[in-house]
Design a protein around this motif. Structure first.
Motif, PDB file in Angstrom:
ATOM      1  N   CYS A   1     128.879  50.098  32.555  1.00  0.00           N
ATOM      2  CA  CYS A   1     129.020  49.770  31.136  1.00  0.00           C
ATOM      3  C   CYS A   1     129.547  48.352  30.941  1.00  0.00           C
ATOM      4  O   CYS A   1     129.056  47.616  30.077  1.00  0.00           O
ATOM      5  CB  CYS A   1     129.946  50.785  30.477  1.00  0.00           C
TER       6      CYS A   1
ATOM      7  N   TYR B   1     125.136  51.049  26.239  1.00  0.00           N
ATOM      8  CA  TYR B   1     125.919  52.254  25.999  1.00  0.00           C
ATOM      9  C   TYR B   1     126.503  52.280  24.596  1.00  0.00           C
ATOM     10  O   TYR B   1     127.025  51.273  24.099  1.00  0.00           O
ATOM     11  CB  TYR B   1     127.059  52.360  27.025  1.00  0.00           C
TER      12      TYR B   1
ATOM     13  N   PRO C   1     127.035  46.131  28.586  1.00  0.00           N
ATOM     14  CA  PRO C   1     127.619  46.879  27.465  1.00  0.00           C
ATOM     15  C   PRO C   1     126.625  47.291  26.394  1.00  0.00           C
ATOM     16  O   PRO C   1     126.836  48.297  25.706  1.00  0.00           O
ATOM     17  CB  PRO C   1     128.684  45.917  26.916  1.00  0.00           C
TER      18      PRO C   1
ATOM     19  N   LEU D   1     131.100  56.512  26.080  1.00  0.00           N
ATOM     20  CA  LEU D   1     131.281  57.031  27.430  1.00  0.00           C
ATOM     21  C   LEU D   1     132.081  58.329  27.370  1.00  0.00           C
ATOM     22  O   LEU D   1     133.030  58.448  26.587  1.00  0.00           O
ATOM     23  CB  LEU D   1     132.036  56.041  28.321  1.00  0.00           C
TER      24      LEU D   1
END
Length: 336
Positions: A155, A162, A159, A165
């Protein structure tokens, strides 16, 4: 042997030496021709990568909404079966995928060094495929135990991939495996791995670890009870009796799959993060969790289970997770 077990190179070598001394190599010899069925319904797909080799994953792309990727843990007998309760639940309402990490399940099990970076590369490849199938939308991703640190690493590297999470019983919040450097390092000991990789010693050790007795022993420690999921045990036995099944576990035992910077990884996460862990069994040291509990982007829940709560309290786990998503979905949607 569940992934929440800590690296035990010295213990493993002592066990192997004992096995050799007693002449039990033949007793623990593995049959590497045990049939391996699919761990999950849906279709099983693969993606070829330069770094991680051929990576296998299960796909149930039907349904609407943001796709969910589930990632199994790391142990001597890991596979996507560990995500089965969540996969079966969410495939009824949204697209869901589940990964066999390199060295496990139907993914490539070649003889090589397995590291956190290699695992993150595999996650990158599968997420890229999922996003391409679903119009480029960012994914929700959930990992178990040691793999939570790989997901965090993936991630931070990408970044935009996503939206949220999910961390189930993540390592890196305890006294031993928390880590604040060196960055992008691992705890591997090449000498231990080279000893395990020898012709007699390694197979004797892995044969013992992959026995039904051993798998049950470690699962009971993970569940914190003698009642375990028998389907998980059966699949763990089958997947650990495939050609090449020993190579990734050798790196697990030798420490190569344990990052040195897990705390730093979690500390740098800025997207919404959900974490859940049990309160029973050998793996309940989350002394660093309060450091994250008050952060606006984190939510931490606990359940009265062992370290695989999805097998014991699926409804509680999904209720917590759905509540987390419901609370942040507008912001996550804007991100995707």
């Amino acid at each position: 042997m569940h992934s929440i077990a800590r690296p035990t190179g010295r213990t493993a070598l002592a066990l192997a030496a004992t096995i050799g001394a007693l002449g039990l190599t033949r007793k623990f010899a593995r049959d590497s021709h045990v049939p391996l069925a699919a761990a999950l319904p849906g279709t099983r797909e693969t993606v070829a990568t330069a770094q991680a080799g051929t990576v296998s994953y299960y796909a149930s792309p039907e349904g609407s909404g943001r796709p969910l990727l589930l990632i199994d843990s790391i142990n001597a007998a890991g596979s996507a079966y560990e995500t089965r309760p969540l996969y079966l639940h969410y495939r009824e309402s949204r697209p869901v995928y589940a990964l066999d990490l390199p060295g496990f399940g139907f993914s490539e099990r070649s003889r090589r060094r397995y590291t956190p970076r290699l695992m993150a590369d595999a996650i990158h490849a599968v997420v890229e495929r999922i996003r391409a199938r679903h119009g480029g939308v960012a994914v929700d991703a959930m990992a178990i135990s040691l793999s939570c640190s790989y997901l965090a690493r993936a991630c931070l590297a990408r970044p935009a991939d996503y939206a949220t999470l999910g961390l189930i019983s993540p390592t890196g919040f305890d006294a031993r495996l928390s880590g604040e450097g060196p960055v992008d390092g691992h705890r591997g000991r090449d000498l231990v791995r080279s000893i395990l990789d020898r012709r007699l010693l390694g197979p004797a050790l892995f044969g013992a670890l992959a026995s039904r007795v051993s798998i049950r022993f470690f699962l009971e420690k993970t569940f914190g009870a003698t009642k375990i999921d028998e389907g998980l045990l059966d699949y763990a036995y089958a997947t650990s009796h495939q050609p090449g099944a020993e190579h990734a576990p050798y790196c697990f035992i030798a420490g190569h799959l344990f990052p040195t910077d897990s705390t730093l990884l979690y500390d740098r996460l800025r997207l919404p993060v959900w974490m859940i862990h049990g309160q029973r069994g050998d793996f309940v040291d989350y002394r660093l969790a309060p450091r994250f509990a008050d952060r606006r982007n984190w939510r931490i829940d606990t359940v009265p289970t062992g370290a695989l709560p999805q097998f014991e309290r699926l409804r509680a786990v999904t209720d917590f997770y759905d509540g987390f998503l419901g609370a942040i979905r507008p912001a996550a949607g804007a991100r995707g």
